[in-house]
Motif scaffolding. Structure first.
Motif, PDB file in Angstrom:
ATOM      1  N   ASP A  32      74.304  23.542 -50.039  1.00  0.00           N
ATOM      2  CA  ASP A  32      75.282  22.701 -48.973  1.00  0.00           C
ATOM      3  C   ASP A  32      76.711  23.453 -49.049  1.00  0.00           C
ATOM      4  OD1 ASP A  32      75.891  23.748 -51.403  1.00  0.00           O
ATOM      5  OD2 ASP A  32      76.351  21.439 -52.520  1.00  0.00           O
ATOM      6  N   LEU A  33      76.514  24.292 -48.406  1.00  0.00           N
ATOM      7  CA  LEU A  33      77.907  25.086 -48.379  1.00  0.00           C
ATOM      8  C   LEU A  33      77.430  24.803 -46.508  1.00  0.00           C
ATOM      9  CD1 LEU A  33      80.389  26.981 -48.007  1.00  0.00           C
ATOM     10  CD2 LEU A  33      79.192  29.298 -48.128  1.00  0.00           C
ATOM     11  N   HIS A  34      78.784  24.535 -46.135  1.00  0.00           N
ATOM     12  CA  HIS A  34      78.462  24.371 -44.608  1.00  0.00           C
ATOM     13  C   HIS A  34      79.186  25.943 -43.865  1.00  0.00           C
ATOM     14  CE1 HIS A  34      83.281  24.697 -44.506  1.00  0.00           C
ATOM     15  NE2 HIS A  34      83.307  23.685 -45.381  1.00  0.00           N
ATOM     16  N   ILE A  35      78.947  25.479 -42.200  1.00  0.00           N
ATOM     17  CA  ILE A  35      78.921  27.218 -41.344  1.00  0.00           C
ATOM     18  C   ILE A  35      80.302  27.590 -41.638  1.00  0.00           C
ATOM     19  CG2 ILE A  35      78.692  28.922 -39.855  1.00  0.00           C
ATOM     20  CD1 ILE A  35      75.864  26.873 -41.121  1.00  0.00           C
ATOM     21  N   GLY A  36      81.269  26.401 -41.583  1.00  0.00           N
ATOM     22  CA  GLY A  36      82.962  27.478 -41.624  1.00  0.00           C
ATOM     23  C   GLY A  36      83.134  27.869 -43.589  1.00  0.00           C
ATOM     24  N   GLY A  37      82.572  27.089 -43.982  1.00  0.00           N
ATOM     25  CA  GLY A  37      82.585  27.326 -45.428  1.00  0.00           C
ATOM     26  C   GLY A  37      82.046  29.081 -45.697  1.00  0.00           C
ATOM     27  N   VAL A  38      80.894  29.557 -45.103  1.00  0.00           N
ATOM     28  CA  VAL A  38      80.352  30.942 -44.940  1.00  0.00           C
ATOM     29  C   VAL A  38      80.957  31.739 -43.725  1.00  0.00           C
ATOM     30  CG1 VAL A  38      78.460  31.666 -44.230  1.00  0.00           C
ATOM     31  CG2 VAL A  38      77.923  29.481 -45.212  1.00  0.00           C
ATOM     32  N   ASP A  54      87.090  34.966 -32.488  1.00  0.00           N
ATOM     33  CA  ASP A  54      86.273  34.741 -31.463  1.00  0.00           C
ATOM     34  C   ASP A  54      84.567  35.118 -32.053  1.00  0.00           C
ATOM     35  OD1 ASP A  54      85.077  34.747 -28.577  1.00  0.00           O
ATOM     36  OD2 ASP A  54      84.905  36.799 -29.089  1.00  0.00           O
ATOM     37  N   HIS A  55      84.893  35.313 -33.361  1.00  0.00           N
ATOM     38  CA  HIS A  55      83.273  35.342 -33.786  1.00  0.00           C
ATOM     39  C   HIS A  55      82.551  34.017 -34.581  1.00  0.00           C
ATOM     40  CE1 HIS A  55      84.510  39.194 -34.270  1.00  0.00           C
ATOM     41  NE2 HIS A  55      83.737  39.699 -34.363  1.00  0.00           N
ATOM     42  N   ALA A  56      81.506  34.181 -34.205  1.00  0.00           N
ATOM     43  CA  ALA A  56      80.661  33.049 -34.847  1.00  0.00           C
ATOM     44  C   ALA A  56      79.362  33.493 -35.432  1.00  0.00           C
ATOM     45  CB  ALA A  56      79.877  32.082 -34.319  1.00  0.00           C
ATOM     46  N   LEU A  57      78.800  32.818 -35.880  1.00  0.00           N
ATOM     47  CA  LEU A  57      76.981  32.955 -36.538  1.00  0.00           C
ATOM     48  C   LEU A  57      76.062  33.000 -35.410  1.00  0.00           C
ATOM     49  CD1 LEU A  57      77.674  31.492 -40.447  1.00  0.00           C
ATOM     50  CD2 LEU A  57      77.493  34.386 -39.669  1.00  0.00           C
ATOM     51  N   TRP A  58      75.278  34.331 -35.603  1.00  0.00           N
ATOM     52  CA  TRP A  58      73.861  34.282 -34.792  1.00  0.00           C
ATOM     53  C   TRP A  58      72.810  34.130 -36.267  1.00  0.00           C
ATOM     54  CZ3 TRP A  58      71.074  33.264 -30.652  1.00  0.00           C
ATOM     55  CH2 TRP A  58      70.765  33.598 -30.046  1.00  0.00           C
ATOM     56  N   TRP A  59      71.126  33.539 -35.982  1.00  0.00           N
ATOM     57  CA  TRP A  59      70.477  34.126 -36.243  1.00  0.00           C
ATOM     58  C   TRP A  59      68.909  34.557 -35.333  1.00  0.00           C
ATOM     59  CZ3 TRP A  59      67.696  29.474 -39.474  1.00  0.00           C
ATOM     60  CH2 TRP A  59      66.400  29.658 -40.329  1.00  0.00           C
ATOM     61  N   PRO A  60      68.934  35.690 -35.379  1.00  0.00           N
ATOM     62  CA  PRO A  60      68.195  36.624 -34.405  1.00  0.00           C
ATOM     63  C   PRO A  60      66.408  35.744 -34.796  1.00  0.00           C
ATOM     64  CG  PRO A  60      69.044  38.137 -35.805  1.00  0.00           C
ATOM     65  CD  PRO A  60      70.230  36.807 -36.365  1.00  0.00           C
ATOM     66  N   GLU A  61      66.396  35.578 -36.166  1.00  0.00           N
ATOM     67  CA  GLU A  61      65.175  35.310 -36.497  1.00  0.00           C
ATOM     68  C   GLU A  61      64.578  34.121 -35.231  1.00  0.00           C
ATOM     69  OE1 GLU A  61      67.008  36.291 -38.645  1.00  0.00           O
ATOM     70  OE2 GLU A  61      66.224  38.397 -39.429  1.00  0.00           O
ATOM     71  N   GLU A  62      66.055  33.252 -35.814  1.00  0.00           N
ATOM     72  CA  GLU A  62      65.510  31.300 -35.628  1.00  0.00           C
ATOM     73  C   GLU A  62      66.118  31.625 -33.746  1.00  0.00           C
ATOM     74  OE1 GLU A  62      63.681  28.415 -36.361  1.00  0.00           O
ATOM     75  OE2 GLU A  62      62.631  31.018 -37.589  1.00  0.00           O
ATOM     76  N   ASN A  63      66.718  32.524 -33.227  1.00  0.00           N
ATOM     77  CA  ASN A  63      67.363  32.474 -31.888  1.00  0.00           C
ATOM     78  C   ASN A  63      68.112  31.445 -31.583  1.00  0.00           C
ATOM     79  OD1 ASN A  63      67.222  34.789 -29.131  1.00  0.00           O
ATOM     80  ND2 ASN A  63      66.510  32.174 -28.412  1.00  0.00           N
ATOM     81  N   MET A  64      69.030  31.355 -32.366  1.00  0.00           N
ATOM     82  CA  MET A  64      69.773  30.141 -32.690  1.00  0.00           C
ATOM     83  C   MET A  64      71.503  30.373 -32.524  1.00  0.00           C
ATOM     84  SD  MET A  64      68.196  28.198 -35.318  1.00  0.00           S
ATOM     85  CE  MET A  64      69.624  26.475 -35.661  1.00  0.00           C
ATOM     86  N   TRP A  65      72.466  30.418 -32.436  1.00  0.00           N
ATOM     87  CA  TRP A  65      73.644  30.046 -32.763  1.00  0.00           C
ATOM     88  C   TRP A  65      73.560  29.417 -34.250  1.00  0.00           C
ATOM     89  CZ3 TRP A  65      77.295  33.200 -31.874  1.00  0.00           C
ATOM     90  CH2 TRP A  65      77.318  34.716 -30.721  1.00  0.00           C
ATOM     91  N   ARG A  70      80.172  22.421 -38.828  1.00  0.00           N
ATOM     92  CA  ARG A  70      80.318  21.340 -40.259  1.00  0.00           C
ATOM     93  C   ARG A  70      79.032  21.723 -40.926  1.00  0.00           C
ATOM     94  NH1 ARG A  70      84.898  16.769 -38.444  1.00  0.00           N
ATOM     95  NH2 ARG A  70      86.449  17.947 -38.005  1.00  0.00           N
ATOM     96  N   SER A  71      77.789  21.489 -40.189  1.00  0.00           N
ATOM     97  CA  SER A  71      76.325  21.710 -40.507  1.00  0.00           C
ATOM     98  C   SER A  71      76.536  22.262 -42.214  1.00  0.00           C
ATOM     99  CB  SER A  71      75.630  21.412 -39.517  1.00  0.00           C
ATOM    100  OG  SER A  71      76.030  20.719 -38.685  1.00  0.00           O
ATOM    101  N   THR A  72      75.857  22.284 -42.666  1.00  0.00           N
ATOM    102  CA  THR A  72      75.262  22.872 -43.685  1.00  0.00           C
ATOM    103  C   THR A  72      74.229  23.911 -43.755  1.00  0.00           C
ATOM    104  OG1 THR A  72      73.867  21.771 -44.613  1.00  0.00           O
ATOM    105  CG2 THR A  72      76.709  21.584 -45.308  1.00  0.00           C
ATOM    106  N   LEU A  73      73.875  24.939 -44.693  1.00  0.00           N
ATOM    107  CA  LEU A  73      72.263  25.954 -44.446  1.00  0.00           C
ATOM    108  C   LEU A  73      71.492  25.466 -44.664  1.00  0.00           C
ATOM    109  CD1 LEU A  73      74.605  28.396 -47.181  1.00  0.00           C
ATOM    110  CD2 LEU A  73      74.146  28.811 -43.888  1.00  0.00           C
ATOM    111  N   ASP A  74      71.685  23.937 -45.594  1.00  0.00           N
ATOM    112  CA  ASP A  74      70.470  23.463 -45.790  1.00  0.00           C
ATOM    113  C   ASP A  74      69.783  22.724 -44.533  1.00  0.00           C
ATOM    114  OD1 ASP A  74      69.948  24.303 -48.131  1.00  0.00           O
ATOM    115  OD2 ASP A  74      70.874  22.254 -48.528  1.00  0.00           O
ATOM    116  N   GLN A  75      70.855  22.153 -43.844  1.00  0.00           N
ATOM    117  CA  GLN A  75      70.338  21.451 -42.305  1.00  0.00           C
ATOM    118  C   GLN A  75      69.989  21.829 -41.648  1.00  0.00           C
ATOM    119  OE1 GLN A  75      74.880  19.688 -42.238  1.00  0.00           O
ATOM    120  NE2 GLN A  75      73.901  16.719 -42.572  1.00  0.00           N
TER     121      GLN A  75
END
Length: 700
Positions: A32-38, A54-65, A70-75
């Motif tokens: 339930d931790l949101h992306i900003g919190g991560v 200027d940094h953000a989280l990128w998920w290589p396996e799913e090819n997505m930013w 405000r969305s959570t890891l579960d979402q």
């Protein structure tokens, strides 16, 4: 207490790689931790006090930013098996411009291509970025290889190789937030020097991962660019000059890579490599320091104004020039020499110091603009002056003897003279002027037809090819005029009729004059204006390769110099604009080809998409077989399950898929042209990105 590597409280370990430092951190998180919190937790674990905005989280396996903070890891569906990257959104990108220059830019890899292109065009001083997009650079062999096309096309997607209607992977959470800043703060656009280094403002280090990022809002684009705004752009004067007047010798790397299609199938395969405007660079497998091509995608150039569009006019001119030289678009020998002559004039004018000849009327620019606007308003309200002042309801018409031929298989060309009358949008043919009271030999409505020129100035051949829609497909009719003036009047009338307009339209006289000017530039000149021995002309940079088989180098140079006499008095901007107008007058201009298979048909066929119509075409020679106009279109979307484009017209429904290009690319061309047709004369209108994505997205 631990249970299978996790705590009873439901937390688990998440691995994140900080890419620009090659440092990996393991964080204990909950779903339930949101992306900003991560990201906050990650930054606090690092020992570096730098600006991470200027940094953000990128998920290589799913090819997505993971861009919705405000969305959570579960979402997002992130679990302990995921390995995320904390990486800069702005990265270096090699950008090949229409004039074949290759420049280093700082581009936002996290926003949709459409938003990224807006920012690039803003810094380059190009208005109307909605006409521009990015094209993936590929090798010539890949362009010809069907398997490579399909493989590279699917690489950016999720492991299943499927796309959701929104253009992302299979996850429902792939909507990319386009509100990231598009300004790198220090980056901007910088040209390469001959030594291969970069011209950058003193003290800036755009290549550094720690370059400060200054938030901005570049994505509310205003349709105007004030005359003084060029000085505020983040590049030096040398770049402005190189974009307005391109180098005489193009980048050898880009020139050698120039793709030269040998058939309509080759032309169609090229268009499989357009990037999806609704997805980011990273999502489409573009990585830092990759090369992409900036090209005008939609051939509907709006409001070309020399006062504000010096860069845009030059880049459109350059794209047209290389399209002709690479034989991406075909033209006759006389037309090729005319285009080469205009190129020579551009080259000569660019090398001479002009006393601001292109802006000679700048003193009264504002007054001239007002006068021009009032004149346009008067013409639009009153119509063309060919309508009699005493009878404003009378529609003008043409009547004359013309030669006629209806081509059939295994028959010789045999033109016969008949009496023709043209009124409204209808063409009527009689045996002679004296038989006009009787039954006509032919009567056709030219609305929705295709009109192609068939001219040869040297042999005084002024022909017009008409492809008229009928129940059995397109009926082909050839008409030949006796003189240039006759040809210009009838050709202009036919072109307007194909759009559903009559000769009473205010643009008729302008169209006639445009055709006459196009023909005058192709006439043999009495004497050359320059001595070919005093010029260093490399015909390879002026004409298509096929002409080298017909002429020797000296002969080509002489032909170019002879044709140049017709355009020697043009200013630099006039030469470029006349080149663009002549390019637009070619039969193949503005048609983007795709190889498709229509529903219930296994045969590959050719489809052409233009600014106002879709055409089914002959794959061997490009002749139009059937036309569907946007004006009769009711709906268009994509069936994502079978990856099929569906277009509903008033008369029928058309469905097709392409074995080469993704259906989203084809759909985007259709929706893009609809979007461009909605532009108004309001110079202060804001570019509506939401509407663009609504029209090009590919879902109902």
């Amino acid at each position: 207490m631990m249970t299978d590597g996790g705590l009873i409280d439901g937390s688990w370990e998440l691995q994140i790689l900080v890419t620009d430092m090659q440092v990996e951190r393991t964080l204990r998180v909950k779903g339930d931790l949101h992306i900003g919190g991560v990201m906050l937790k990650l930054v606090e674990s690092l020992e570096f006090a730098v600006d991470w905005s200027d940094h953000a989280l990128w998920w290589p396996e799913e090819n997505m930013w993971l861009s919705r903070t405000r969305s959570t890891l579960d979402q997002y569906g992130v679990s302990a098996e995921a390995r995320l990257h904390f990486t800069p959104m702005h990265k270096n990108l090699k950008l090949q411009l229409p004039d074949l220059q290759i420049m280093d830019v700082r581009a936002d890899f996290s926003v949709k291509i459409f938003a990224s292109v807006i920012q690039i065009c803003k810094e380059m001083g190009i208005r109307h970025p909605e006409e521009v997009s990015l094209w993936r650079k590929v090798d010539r062999d890949e362009l010809r290889n069907r398997n490579n096309v399909q493989k590279r096309r699917r690489q950016p997607d999720s492991p299943s190789g499927t796309l959701s209607p929104g253009g992302g992977g299979t996850s429902p959470y792939l909507t990319i937030n386009s509100n990231h800043s598009g300004d790198s703060g220090q980056g901007g656009l910088f040209p390469r020097t001959p030594q291969g280094t970069l011209l950058r403002p003193g003290g800036s280090t755009p290549g550094s991962p720690f370059t400060p990022h200054t938030p901005a809002s570049p994505y509310s684009y205003n349709g105007t660019l004030s005359p003084g705004s060029m000085s505020s752009l983040s590049f030096e004067g040398s770049l402005e000059t190189s974009l307005i007047n391109s180098p005489q010798t193009p980048s050898r790397e880009a020139f050698n890579h120039l793709y030269r299609p040998k058939s309509y199938a080759d032309k169609a395969k090229m268009n499989a490599w357009w990037l999806d405007s609704s997805r980011s660079l990273m999502e489409q497998n573009i990585r830092e320091n990759d090369t992409v091509l900036l090209k005008f995608k939609f051939y509907s150039f709006y409001d070309l104004n020399p006062k504000y569009d010096a860069v845009r006019i030059n880049q459109i001119y350059e794209q047209g020039k290389w399209a002709l030289i690479s034989e991406e678009i075909d033209c006759t020998e006389e037309e090729m020499m005319m285009f080469a002559a205009l190129q020579l004039q551009v080259s000569l004018r660019a090398n001479t110091d002009q006393p601001d000849g292109d802006q000679s009327n700048s003193t009264n620019e504002e007054g001239d603009d007002i006068d021009a606007a009032l004149t346009d308003l008067q013409v639009s309200l009153e119509g063309s002056h060919i309508t009699s002042p005493g009878d404003i309801t009378r529609i003008p018409e043409l009547q004359d003897y013309l030669k006629f031929f209806k081509p059939k298989k295994l028959t010789f060309k045999s033109f016969k003279k008949y009496w023709f009358a043209f009124r409204d949008t209808h063409l009527v043919m009689h045996k002679s002027k004296e038989t006009t009271n009787g039954q006509p030999l032919m009567r056709v409505n030219l609305k929705g037809c295709e009109v192609q020129p068939d001219i040869n100035i040297t042999s005084q051949k002024y022909g017009i090819k008409l492809f008229i829609p009928g129940p059995d497909g397109m009926q082909e009719v050839w008409i030949r005029c006796e003189t240039e003036d006759q040809y210009a009047k009838w050709m202009a009338a036919f072109k307007l009729a194909s759009k559903g307009k009559t000769m009473a339209d205010s643009t008729y006289e302008t169209e006639v004059q445009s055709i006459q000017a196009f023909l005058s530039m192709q006439r043999p000149a009495p004497a050359p204006a320059v001595n070919p021995n005093q010029l260093d002309i490399n015909p390879e940079d002026y004409v298509a390769p096929r002409f080298f088989k017909k002429f020797k180098t000296k002969q080509l140079v002489q032909r170019i110099v002879d044709s140049h006499a017709n355009v020697r008095d043009m200013t630099l901007t006039e030469a470029k604009l006349n080149f663009i107008k002549a390019w637009q007058a070619l039969p193949e201009f503005g048609i983007t080809y795709f190889l498709v298979k229509f529903r219930n048909n296994r045969k590959e066929e050719l489809v052409g998409i233009a600014h106002n119509r879709i055409m089914k075409m002959d794959l061997s020679n490009g002749d139009c077989l059937k036309t569907w106009r946007y004006s009769t279109m009711k709906a268009w979307n994509v069936n994502w399950e079978v990856r099929e484009v569906l277009v509903q017209f008033e008369e029928e429904e058309v469905a097709f898929k392409s074995p080469y290009a993704d259906c989203k690319i084809i759909h985007e061309f259709i929706g893009g042209y609809i979007f461009l047709s909605m532009r108004s004369s309001d110079k202060n209108q804001t570019l509506d990105q939401e509407m663009f994505f609504k029209l090009t997205g590919g879902w109902s």
